[in-house]
Design a protein around this motif. Sequence first.
Motif, mmCIF file in Angstrom:
data_model
loop_
_atom_site.group_PDB
_atom_site.id
_atom_site.type_symbol
_atom_site.label_atom_id
_atom_site.label_comp_id
_atom_site.label_asym_id
_atom_site.label_seq_id
_atom_site.Cartn_x
_atom_site.Cartn_y
_atom_site.Cartn_z
ATOM 1 N N LEU A 60 -1.436 6.533 86.882
ATOM 2 C CA LEU A 60 0.024 6.402 87.158
ATOM 3 C C LEU A 60 0.854 6.133 85.894
ATOM 4 O O LEU A 60 2.050 6.618 85.995
ATOM 5 N N ARG A 61 0.380 5.582 84.964
ATOM 6 C CA ARG A 61 1.163 5.420 83.606
ATOM 7 C C ARG A 61 1.492 6.850 82.922
ATOM 8 O O ARG A 61 2.399 6.968 82.284
ATOM 9 N N THR A 62 0.780 8.034 83.299
ATOM 10 C CA THR A 62 1.085 8.896 82.751
ATOM 11 C C THR A 62 1.823 9.988 83.348
ATOM 12 O O THR A 62 2.356 11.032 82.820
ATOM 13 N N ARG A 63 2.354 9.404 84.781
ATOM 14 C CA ARG A 63 2.878 10.381 85.492
ATOM 15 C C ARG A 63 4.513 10.193 85.320
ATOM 16 O O ARG A 63 4.903 9.049 84.856
ATOM 17 N N THR A 64 5.222 11.385 85.336
ATOM 18 C CA THR A 64 6.633 11.295 85.290
ATOM 19 C C THR A 64 7.309 11.036 86.612
ATOM 20 O O THR A 64 7.135 11.393 87.540
ATOM 21 N N THR A 65 8.349 10.431 86.446
ATOM 22 C CA THR A 65 9.209 9.729 87.701
ATOM 23 C C THR A 65 10.621 10.590 87.477
ATOM 24 O O THR A 65 11.158 10.864 86.423
ATOM 25 N N TYR A 66 11.145 10.510 88.717
ATOM 26 C CA TYR A 66 12.664 11.165 88.772
ATOM 27 C C TYR A 66 13.708 10.058 88.240
ATOM 28 O O TYR A 66 13.414 9.084 88.529
ATOM 29 N N LEU A 78 3.324 5.149 100.866
ATOM 30 C CA LEU A 78 2.374 6.100 100.366
ATOM 31 C C LEU A 78 2.758 6.343 98.903
ATOM 32 O O LEU A 78 1.692 6.866 98.139
ATOM 33 N N SER A 79 3.929 6.153 98.648
ATOM 34 C CA SER A 79 4.230 6.407 97.033
ATOM 35 C C SER A 79 3.305 5.305 96.238
ATOM 36 O O SER A 79 2.893 5.461 95.249
ATOM 37 N N LYS A 80 2.995 4.176 96.811
ATOM 38 C CA LYS A 80 2.473 3.220 96.197
ATOM 39 C C LYS A 80 1.241 3.400 96.107
ATOM 40 O O LYS A 80 0.297 3.049 95.068
ATOM 41 N N PHE A 81 0.546 4.036 96.880
ATOM 42 C CA PHE A 81 -0.975 4.660 96.749
ATOM 43 C C PHE A 81 -1.081 6.012 96.107
ATOM 44 O O PHE A 81 -2.173 6.708 96.084
ATOM 45 N N GLY A 82 -0.122 6.441 95.241
ATOM 46 C CA GLY A 82 -0.243 7.506 94.532
ATOM 47 C C GLY A 82 0.365 8.900 95.250
ATOM 48 O O GLY A 82 -0.235 9.894 94.663
ATOM 49 N N LYS A 83 0.950 8.935 96.357
ATOM 50 C CA LYS A 83 1.105 10.027 96.914
ATOM 51 C C LYS A 83 2.769 10.359 96.398
ATOM 52 O O LYS A 83 3.712 9.515 96.262
ATOM 53 N N ARG A 84 2.936 11.795 96.110
ATOM 54 C CA ARG A 84 4.325 12.301 95.658
ATOM 55 C C ARG A 84 4.945 12.609 97.021
ATOM 56 O O ARG A 84 4.558 13.735 97.425
ATOM 57 N N THR A 141 8.913 -2.625 99.048
ATOM 58 C CA THR A 141 10.469 -2.710 98.348
ATOM 59 C C THR A 141 10.319 -2.998 96.807
ATOM 60 O O THR A 141 9.857 -3.849 96.237
ATOM 61 N N ASN A 142 11.140 -2.121 96.153
ATOM 62 C CA ASN A 142 11.158 -2.252 94.583
ATOM 63 C C ASN A 142 11.894 -3.695 94.113
ATOM 64 O O ASN A 142 11.474 -4.349 93.081
ATOM 65 N N THR A 143 12.953 -4.022 94.863
ATOM 66 C CA THR A 143 13.647 -5.108 94.623
ATOM 67 C C THR A 143 13.439 -6.181 95.832
ATOM 68 O O THR A 143 13.750 -5.907 96.931
ATOM 69 N N PRO A 144 13.207 -7.268 95.459
ATOM 70 C CA PRO A 144 12.732 -8.261 96.701
ATOM 71 C C PRO A 144 14.224 -8.482 97.385
ATOM 72 O O PRO A 144 15.210 -8.612 96.788
ATOM 73 N N ARG A 190 10.661 5.867 91.925
ATOM 74 C CA ARG A 190 9.904 5.347 90.848
ATOM 75 C C ARG A 190 8.745 5.889 90.707
ATOM 76 O O ARG A 190 8.161 6.196 89.678
ATOM 77 N N TYR A 191 7.994 6.177 91.900
ATOM 78 C CA TYR A 191 6.583 7.009 91.789
ATOM 79 C C TYR A 191 6.773 8.523 91.997
ATOM 80 O O TYR A 191 5.950 8.916 92.422
ATOM 81 N N GLY A 192 7.906 9.203 91.756
ATOM 82 C CA GLY A 192 8.059 10.664 91.852
ATOM 83 C C GLY A 192 8.498 11.176 92.893
ATOM 84 O O GLY A 192 8.063 12.453 92.972
ATOM 85 N N GLY A 193 8.790 10.653 93.700
ATOM 86 C CA GLY A 193 9.391 11.304 95.224
ATOM 87 C C GLY A 193 11.019 11.500 95.002
ATOM 88 O O GLY A 193 11.477 11.141 94.247
ATOM 89 N N ARG A 194 11.411 12.141 96.189
ATOM 90 C CA ARG A 194 12.772 12.357 96.271
ATOM 91 C C ARG A 194 13.086 12.255 97.802
ATOM 92 O O ARG A 194 12.360 12.374 98.741
ATOM 93 N N VAL A 195 14.682 11.870 98.055
ATOM 94 C CA VAL A 195 14.878 11.842 99.463
ATOM 95 C C VAL A 195 16.165 12.709 99.378
ATOM 96 O O VAL A 195 17.073 12.486 98.587
#
Length: 574
Positions: A31-37, A76-82, A124-127, A287-292
């Motif tokens: 995950l450290r090498t993945r680019t995020t949007y 699913l993003s937390k588990f490495g899914k784009r 959630t990214n922010t508590p 943060r984990y490379g997804g889009r909405v």
Amino acid sequence: MWLYCSLVLLFFFLYRKHRSFQQRMDYLQNLRTRTTYTIPPNIMREEYTTHKATHEVFDVIIIGSDIGSLSTAACLSKFGKRVLVLEKGSVVDGYFPNIADYECETPVHYGVDIQNNQFLNSITNTPIVWEPRNQPTTTTTQIHLGKLQFSFSTSTKASIRNLCVVFPKEESVITQYFDLIERVSNFTYFLKFKVLHYGWLRKLATLIWCREYYYYASRTTYEVLLEFTDNERLIAALCSQFVDLGLPPHKSSFFAHACSVSQDSDSLFPLGGSRCIVNSLLETIYRYGGRVLVNQGVKKILVTHTETSGVCMENRDQILAPTVISGVGFTTTFQNLLPSKVLLHKTVTETLLGISPQESYIGIYLSLSGNPHSHRLPTYNICDWGSCKLKKLAEELEYRPIQSSAVGSLTFPCTRDSSWDKRHPNKSNAVLISPVSPPLFKRWKNLKKERHRALFGDFTTELGNSLIVDLLLKHYPDLKSHLEYATIEPLIPEHTSSLENSPTRFTTNHLTPYTPYRGLYITGQDLDRSGFLGHLKGSILCCSAVLGYGNLRNFMVGSDLLQDLTQLCIIKSV
């Protein structure tokens, strides 16, 4: 022999745990090498373009962007899914319609357990900061049943005392009722077993562990309450919040009723409104490379004989992915997004014929001038039904809503958020909800699901005006001169993504995350129960199915999505 078998099972269990831990470590390393949007400035309104949707390879496509879809995407993003989330409307869906740039939340209740909800806190990214109602006697809902008036409180004991004042001879019945509510609302095995992939295993597990659940879930609320009392006024009082379920007590499952009452007893509200929950989930996805992406709907799901390959958009773009998740409801998915031949599948046909879509509502969202404190607006809901004869009221709402003595529910979300004044000084808001008959909304059948804004002076819909006068101005006549904007939202079966809370819904084994097509799953409240918590629990079931937690091996060794998700968050923070 038994010792040998036990050692083998122990070795297998520890091996699986070690392997799962190693897989999580490998994932975090990659995950450290993945680019995020880059997170867009207006994260809720990133426009769909062909380039954005097709220039990257996505692992999962999710249709719809309500709370169930977003929480599924974040997990699913937390588990490495784009993940790519596609929304037909102009803004990410959720519990926050906008009127003239003012927030106007729907009257959402969050159960007291949401503050320590393991799933929500992990995705959630922010508590989320929750504001509790500190006083045990704080009113949550004020009930008006003709001349009968009382209130429900944050404390069950306080609610019992309030009801006993009105029904002094029914104290034992009321106490037994609330004890049963607490017990039935904790029947969770049936819903947890839905993650099991094998139908025969689900049926076996439910037959062994869910007998008492079936007894209450298969019966209507009215039938169960008749076992306690034949006092129709008391039954009406206990069921007076039926607007939360969308069905009168003669039609709703007692299990759904118990969950609704239990959830409303101790409520919290997020600081900053429910918008902050949606924002935090969106941040996790990006943060984990997804889009909405918004403003483009899915026309159909691409399927072959047994597998899913992606989706086709309304502008004819084709987006490919090995996994597609529908968050727009069971009925919409199978009737509108899949080939008609799928309706011949036994489980699909039985479900569609046995369970109807949720009842229709009219929702009015109002923007008011003036501070909530200057208007002395309450923090509780107001339910005004005009009479104790709920069955008669339900019939009036269905066939003669304008002339009906029943009205609906009124709430002021601005009073529940201590940060409201900073974000919207000298402004207030209100929400009015009333169930009505589906034929009244035929004019909206072919319209997109949008929130329409209009000046109050031009707001001429007869039903809307009737609801404003008979509910809002009846209880707060001074607000008439402070009405600025009003919008009406018809919540009809074509626009909702939930099934009715009937006994059939909570006893069928066919409402699961799985579909006849490999790679196609269902998420959201249809899998559990209606409401915010139902969305979250439906997301857990869907994510468990997608990530393979529903197979027999994981069931035997006790693999659990929530435990692994929590460990992922702990490992990453180290």
